[in-house]
Motif scaffolding. Structure first.
Motif, PDB file in Angstrom:
ATOM      1  N   ASN A  13     -17.557 -33.342 -42.764  1.00  0.00           N
ATOM      2  CA  ASN A  13     -16.148 -33.626 -42.500  1.00  0.00           C
ATOM      3  C   ASN A  13     -15.570 -32.719 -41.416  1.00  0.00           C
ATOM      4  O   ASN A  13     -14.359 -32.680 -41.216  1.00  0.00           O
ATOM      5  CB  ASN A  13     -15.320 -33.575 -43.782  1.00  0.00           C
ATOM      6  N   ALA A  14     -16.451 -32.000 -40.702  1.00  0.00           N
ATOM      7  CA  ALA A  14     -16.073 -31.319 -39.463  1.00  0.00           C
ATOM      8  C   ALA A  14     -15.017 -30.236 -39.642  1.00  0.00           C
ATOM      9  O   ALA A  14     -14.325 -29.897 -38.701  1.00  0.00           O
ATOM     10  CB  ALA A  14     -15.615 -32.332 -38.410  1.00  0.00           C
ATOM     11  N   LEU A  15     -14.927 -29.685 -40.836  1.00  0.00           N
ATOM     12  CA  LEU A  15     -13.936 -28.633 -41.053  1.00  0.00           C
ATOM     13  C   LEU A  15     -14.428 -27.294 -40.527  1.00  0.00           C
ATOM     14  O   LEU A  15     -13.671 -26.513 -39.973  1.00  0.00           O
ATOM     15  CB  LEU A  15     -13.639 -28.500 -42.551  1.00  0.00           C
ATOM     16  N   ALA A  16     -15.686 -27.026 -40.737  1.00  0.00           N
ATOM     17  CA  ALA A  16     -16.262 -25.755 -40.313  1.00  0.00           C
ATOM     18  C   ALA A  16     -17.104 -25.978 -39.057  1.00  0.00           C
ATOM     19  O   ALA A  16     -17.476 -27.097 -38.725  1.00  0.00           O
ATOM     20  CB  ALA A  16     -17.126 -25.162 -41.423  1.00  0.00           C
ATOM     21  N   GLU A  17     -17.392 -24.867 -38.402  1.00  0.00           N
ATOM     22  CA  GLU A  17     -18.117 -24.956 -37.149  1.00  0.00           C
ATOM     23  C   GLU A  17     -19.386 -24.113 -37.240  1.00  0.00           C
ATOM     24  O   GLU A  17     -19.326 -22.928 -37.564  1.00  0.00           O
ATOM     25  CB  GLU A  17     -17.214 -24.412 -36.052  1.00  0.00           C
ATOM     26  N   PHE A  18     -20.504 -24.741 -36.965  1.00  0.00           N
ATOM     27  CA  PHE A  18     -21.760 -24.007 -36.905  1.00  0.00           C
ATOM     28  C   PHE A  18     -21.838 -23.293 -35.567  1.00  0.00           C
ATOM     29  O   PHE A  18     -21.526 -23.875 -34.536  1.00  0.00           O
ATOM     30  CB  PHE A  18     -22.953 -24.965 -37.032  1.00  0.00           C
ATOM     31  N   LEU A  19     -22.263 -22.050 -35.609  1.00  0.00           N
ATOM     32  CA  LEU A  19     -22.390 -21.247 -34.401  1.00  0.00           C
ATOM     33  C   LEU A  19     -23.874 -21.095 -34.090  1.00  0.00           C
ATOM     34  O   LEU A  19     -24.609 -20.460 -34.836  1.00  0.00           O
ATOM     35  CB  LEU A  19     -21.741 -19.884 -34.648  1.00  0.00           C
ATOM     36  N   LEU A  20     -24.276 -21.701 -32.990  1.00  0.00           N
ATOM     37  CA  LEU A  20     -25.689 -21.701 -32.603  1.00  0.00           C
ATOM     38  C   LEU A  20     -25.856 -21.092 -31.219  1.00  0.00           C
ATOM     39  O   LEU A  20     -24.920 -21.096 -30.422  1.00  0.00           O
ATOM     40  CB  LEU A  20     -26.226 -23.134 -32.528  1.00  0.00           C
ATOM     41  N   CYS A  21     -27.079 -20.620 -30.939  1.00  0.00           N
ATOM     42  CA  CYS A  21     -27.385 -20.171 -29.589  1.00  0.00           C
ATOM     43  C   CYS A  21     -28.040 -21.323 -28.827  1.00  0.00           C
ATOM     44  O   CYS A  21     -29.070 -21.833 -29.257  1.00  0.00           O
ATOM     45  CB  CYS A  21     -28.314 -18.964 -29.607  1.00  0.00           C
ATOM     46  N   LYS A  22     -27.431 -21.691 -27.709  1.00  0.00           N
ATOM     47  CA  LYS A  22     -27.979 -22.790 -26.917  1.00  0.00           C
ATOM     48  C   LYS A  22     -29.216 -22.363 -26.140  1.00  0.00           C
ATOM     49  O   LYS A  22     -29.968 -23.195 -25.658  1.00  0.00           O
ATOM     50  CB  LYS A  22     -26.913 -23.294 -25.941  1.00  0.00           C
ATOM     51  N   THR A  23     -29.417 -21.043 -26.003  1.00  0.00           N
ATOM     52  CA  THR A  23     -30.581 -20.569 -25.253  1.00  0.00           C
ATOM     53  C   THR A  23     -31.832 -20.567 -26.130  1.00  0.00           C
ATOM     54  O   THR A  23     -32.857 -21.111 -25.763  1.00  0.00           O
ATOM     55  CB  THR A  23     -30.314 -19.152 -24.707  1.00  0.00           C
ATOM     56  N   CYS A  24     -31.737 -19.961 -27.310  1.00  0.00           N
ATOM     57  CA  CYS A  24     -32.937 -19.829 -28.152  1.00  0.00           C
ATOM     58  C   CYS A  24     -32.912 -20.751 -29.366  1.00  0.00           C
ATOM     59  O   CYS A  24     -33.909 -20.857 -30.074  1.00  0.00           O
ATOM     60  CB  CYS A  24     -33.133 -18.381 -28.582  1.00  0.00           C
ATOM     61  N   GLY A  25     -31.786 -21.416 -29.633  1.00  0.00           N
ATOM     62  CA  GLY A  25     -31.743 -22.431 -30.677  1.00  0.00           C
ATOM     63  C   GLY A  25     -31.462 -21.940 -32.080  1.00  0.00           C
ATOM     64  O   GLY A  25     -31.466 -22.732 -33.014  1.00  0.00           O
ATOM     65  N   VAL A  26     -31.221 -20.647 -32.241  1.00  0.00           N
ATOM     66  CA  VAL A  26     -31.043 -20.108 -33.587  1.00  0.00           C
ATOM     67  C   VAL A  26     -29.624 -20.389 -34.105  1.00  0.00           C
ATOM     68  O   VAL A  26     -28.641 -20.211 -33.385  1.00  0.00           O
ATOM     69  CB  VAL A  26     -31.339 -18.589 -33.599  1.00  0.00           C
ATOM     70  N   LEU A  27     -29.566 -20.803 -35.360  1.00  0.00           N
ATOM     71  CA  LEU A  27     -28.293 -20.993 -36.066  1.00  0.00           C
ATOM     72  C   LEU A  27     -27.883 -19.655 -36.673  1.00  0.00           C
ATOM     73  O   LEU A  27     -28.586 -19.126 -37.532  1.00  0.00           O
ATOM     74  CB  LEU A  27     -28.469 -22.050 -37.148  1.00  0.00           C
ATOM     75  N   VAL A  28     -26.757 -19.112 -36.223  1.00  0.00           N
ATOM     76  CA  VAL A  28     -26.392 -17.743 -36.600  1.00  0.00           C
ATOM     77  C   VAL A  28     -25.401 -17.707 -37.752  1.00  0.00           C
ATOM     78  O   VAL A  28     -25.543 -16.905 -38.676  1.00  0.00           O
ATOM     79  CB  VAL A  28     -25.813 -16.982 -35.379  1.00  0.00           C
ATOM     80  N   ALA A  29     -24.375 -18.551 -37.707  1.00  0.00           N
ATOM     81  CA  ALA A  29     -23.297 -18.423 -38.687  1.00  0.00           C
ATOM     82  C   ALA A  29     -22.521 -19.728 -38.775  1.00  0.00           C
ATOM     83  O   ALA A  29     -22.722 -20.648 -37.969  1.00  0.00           O
ATOM     84  CB  ALA A  29     -22.352 -17.284 -38.293  1.00  0.00           C
ATOM     85  N   VAL A  30     -21.656 -19.793 -39.767  1.00  0.00           N
ATOM     86  CA  VAL A  30     -20.707 -20.899 -39.887  1.00  0.00           C
ATOM     87  C   VAL A  30     -19.321 -20.283 -40.014  1.00  0.00           C
ATOM     88  O   VAL A  30     -19.146 -19.294 -40.730  1.00  0.00           O
ATOM     89  CB  VAL A  30     -20.991 -21.787 -41.111  1.00  0.00           C
ATOM     90  N   VAL A  31     -18.382 -20.867 -39.295  1.00  0.00           N
ATOM     91  CA  VAL A  31     -17.043 -20.281 -39.205  1.00  0.00           C
ATOM     92  C   VAL A  31     -16.016 -21.346 -39.567  1.00  0.00           C
ATOM     93  O   VAL A  31     -16.147 -22.516 -39.203  1.00  0.00           O
ATOM     94  CB  VAL A  31     -16.790 -19.766 -37.763  1.00  0.00           C
ATOM     95  N   TYR A  32     -15.009 -20.909 -40.312  1.00  0.00           N
ATOM     96  CA  TYR A  32     -13.893 -21.798 -40.641  1.00  0.00           C
ATOM     97  C   TYR A  32     -12.595 -21.062 -40.308  1.00  0.00           C
ATOM     98  O   TYR A  32     -12.395 -19.928 -40.750  1.00  0.00           O
ATOM     99  CB  TYR A  32     -13.909 -22.181 -42.118  1.00  0.00           C
TER     100      TYR A  32
END
Ligand SMILES: [Zn+2]
Length: 152
Positions: A70-89
């Motif tokens: 439902n697009a409430l939170a935002e996944f924070l990823l690195c576009k260079t290495c592809g790692v998913l770091v955190a989720v932010v609301y």
């Protein structure tokens, strides 16, 4: 004072995180979200509403943001290495976040992750849960506008 300071980040160090946890890492149970996106990343989330999370954006161009469900939170990823770091609301000026425990360095000794299924919650219940269990003391250095929702 927080007793346990941990560091981590994506593989290429474009996005770094620093955590302060009030309890020993071994007392936390990372949460493995069973949604398709998190499963594909092998993410296991860790947070403490009594702790602190600092996110340092070293390369703003590498910051990727992704929303699903439902697009409430935002996944924070690195576009260079592809790692998913955190989720932010973001709720107005208040920032909540949880970190992917897989990005934390130095083998802090977290127990194995336990499966969780937030996708079964309503949007209202999701937000209530994030506010209850995620980091509520979240700071961002580098470029906060890259993380906080434009309409936040
Ligand atoms: Zn990276």
């Amino acid at each position: 004072m927080h007793a346990h300071s941990l560091r981590g980040g994506c593989h290429c160090d474009a996005i770094r995180v620093e955590l302060e946890l009030p309890r020993a890492p071994a007392t936390y149970t990372p949460r493995a979200c069973d949604c398709d996106f998190c499963r594909k990343h092998g993410a296991a989330y860790l947070s403490d509403p009594s702790g602190r999370l600092h996110i340092e954006i070293r390369d703003p161009a590498a910051v990727g943001r992704y929303r699903q469900g439902n697009a409430l939170a935002e996944f924070l990823l690195c576009k260079t290495c592809g790692v998913l770091v955190a989720v932010v609301y973001a709720d107005g000026a208040d920032l909540y976040a949880t970190v992917n425990s897989r990005v934390i360095e130095g083998d802090p000794g977290f127990p194995d992750a336990t499966p969780v299924s937030p996708q079964t919650l309503s949007a209202h219940d999701k937000v209530a849960r994030w506010k209850a269990v995620w980091f509520a003391d979240v700071t961002v250095a580098g470029n906060e506008s890259l993380i906080v929702r434009e309409n936040g």
